[in-house]
Design a protein around this motif. Structure first.
Motif, PDB file in Angstrom:
ATOM      1  N   UNK A   5       0.814  -1.225   0.000  1.00  0.00           N
ATOM      2  CA  UNK A   5       0.000   0.000   0.000  1.00  0.00           C
ATOM      3  C   UNK A   5       0.845   1.273   0.000  1.00  0.00           C
ATOM      4  N   UNK A   6       2.147   1.130   0.223  1.00  0.00           N
ATOM      5  CA  UNK A   6       3.040   2.292   0.228  1.00  0.00           C
ATOM      6  C   UNK A   6       3.739   2.515  -1.107  1.00  0.00           C
ATOM      7  N   UNK A   7       3.613   1.572  -2.029  1.00  0.00           N
ATOM      8  CA  UNK A   7       4.329   1.668  -3.295  1.00  0.00           C
ATOM      9  C   UNK A   7       3.817   2.828  -4.137  1.00  0.00           C
ATOM     10  N   UNK A   8       4.722   3.468  -4.845  1.00  0.00           N
ATOM     11  CA  UNK A   8       4.352   4.552  -5.753  1.00  0.00           C
ATOM     12  C   UNK A   8       3.481   4.008  -6.885  1.00  0.00           C
ATOM     13  N   UNK A   9       2.586   4.847  -7.396  1.00  0.00           N
ATOM     14  CA  UNK A   9       1.782   4.434  -8.554  1.00  0.00           C
ATOM     15  C   UNK A   9       2.677   4.115  -9.741  1.00  0.00           C
ATOM     16  N   UNK A  10       3.886   4.652  -9.748  1.00  0.00           N
ATOM     17  CA  UNK A  10       4.797   4.451 -10.881  1.00  0.00           C
ATOM     18  C   UNK A  10       5.272   3.018 -11.032  1.00  0.00           C
TER      19      UNK A  10
END
Length: 329
Positions: free
Chosen positions: A168-173
């Motif tokens: 849930x912390x990962x960048x949308x990139x």
């Protein structure tokens, strides 16, 4: 299409619009920023107040259909680029969309078709095409400063920025459903597009993509070869879990070579048998502004000066798709 004044609405007034792009719409002649949208209304309101924008929305449809807005800048992640482009085209409003143009080439084709049916222009935010640094490289190539062009090489690797993060912390990139792929789509797109600008379209691609570090589901390394319509050969390698950062491009010809970075501010370097020459450039404060100036010229005078359109932007999506297709089969 010809407008007396371009009155912009921004969909997705996030970080990229704070300095890179947003202020450019207010600084170019015959252009103004009249409305912004963000899903969180309080953030849209805050942006509007800080940047002296008259209107703000938390609903994209309301902004698109605002009669005071006659052009749309889409600054969301790629996952919603097609949706908003189709709606803007249906409303008869020109579109300026962030890069990469969409998640894949098929979406790009739908976007282009919708804008063509509606008779509205479609521009893509590959802003390096209008910056003096890259125009200088194009001038050197056109003046045959390195003779006949033989091949190009692109190398980019960087430290990992997502290691240790929870999903849930990962960048949308690095979420393919939002970005189209991993950081390759977000960053390598700039390099591949500038090669298209400098050397023309790529016609054949062979690539390999993989995930070596396992921090997320998207690819984190890509390597490949490509052949331009002109006959120039190219190689590239991109890794986003390395021990340091490196960004180096080389264009090699029969009489010399040009070296430069995509993202850095190192000098453009020309090396021939006569020695080495360098040119340094200060990056524009608002990096989109030179490209935005060409868009405003197009929309207010009917010219075709903008070098970054849906047609060119879609080609970069096609190349990236070919590079990573083994990974997403």
């Amino acid at each position: 299409m010809k407008l007396d004044k371009v009155r912009w609405g921004i969909i997705g007034c996030g970080d990229v619009t704070e300095v890179k792009s947003g202020p450019a719409f207010q600084k170019v002649n015959n252009s103004e920023l009249v409305a912004v949208m963000r899903r969180t209304g309080e953030l849209a309101k805050d942006y509007a107040e800080r940047h002296h924008v008259p209107k703000w929305y938390d609903d994209a449809d309301q902004l698109i259909n605002d009669p005071d807005v006659n052009a749309i800048y889409i600054a969301t992640p790629p996952g919603s680029h097609m949706e908003y482009t189709l709606k803007a085209a249906k409303a008869g409003k020109p579109v300026y969309v962030e890069k990469p143009m969409a998640r894949n080439f098929a979406e790009c084709q739908e976007m282009m078709a919708a804008c063509e049916r509606a008779g509205v222009p479609l521009y893509v935010a590959y802003y390096r095409r209008a910056q003096p640094r890259f125009l200088k490289i194009k001038e050197l190539l056109e003046n045959e400063a390195i003779g006949d062009i033989r091949f190009i090489s692109a190398t980019q690797y960087q430290k990992d920025l997502e290691a240790g993060k929870k999903p849930e912390q990962l960048s949308w990139r690095v979420q393919p459903e939002l970005a189209g792929g991993g950081l390759f789509f977000d960053l390598a797109s700039h390099t591949l597009d500038i090669f298209d600008f400098l050397l023309g379209p790529i016609k054949n691609v062979q690539g390999f993509a993989a995930n070596q570090a396992g921090y997320y589901s998207a690819e984190d390394i890509v390597s490949g070869t490509y052949l331009f319509e002109s006959g120039v050969h190219g190689i590239g390698k991109w890794c986003f879990t390395a021990f340091e950062n490196k960004d180096l491009n080389e264009i090699v010809g029969s009489k010399g070579k040009i070296t430069f970075s995509t993202f850095g501010n190192e000098p453009v370097r020309l090396t021939t048998s006569q020695g080495t020459e360098e040119w340094s450039f200060e990056p524009p404060k608002h990096v989109h502004q030179p490209l935005v100036e060409t868009i405003i010229s197009d929309l207010t005078s009917g010219s075709r000066k903008c070098p970054s359109t849906g047609y060119t932007g879609s080609r970069t999506n096609w190349v990236m798709g070919e590079m990573v297709k083994n990974y997403y089969l």
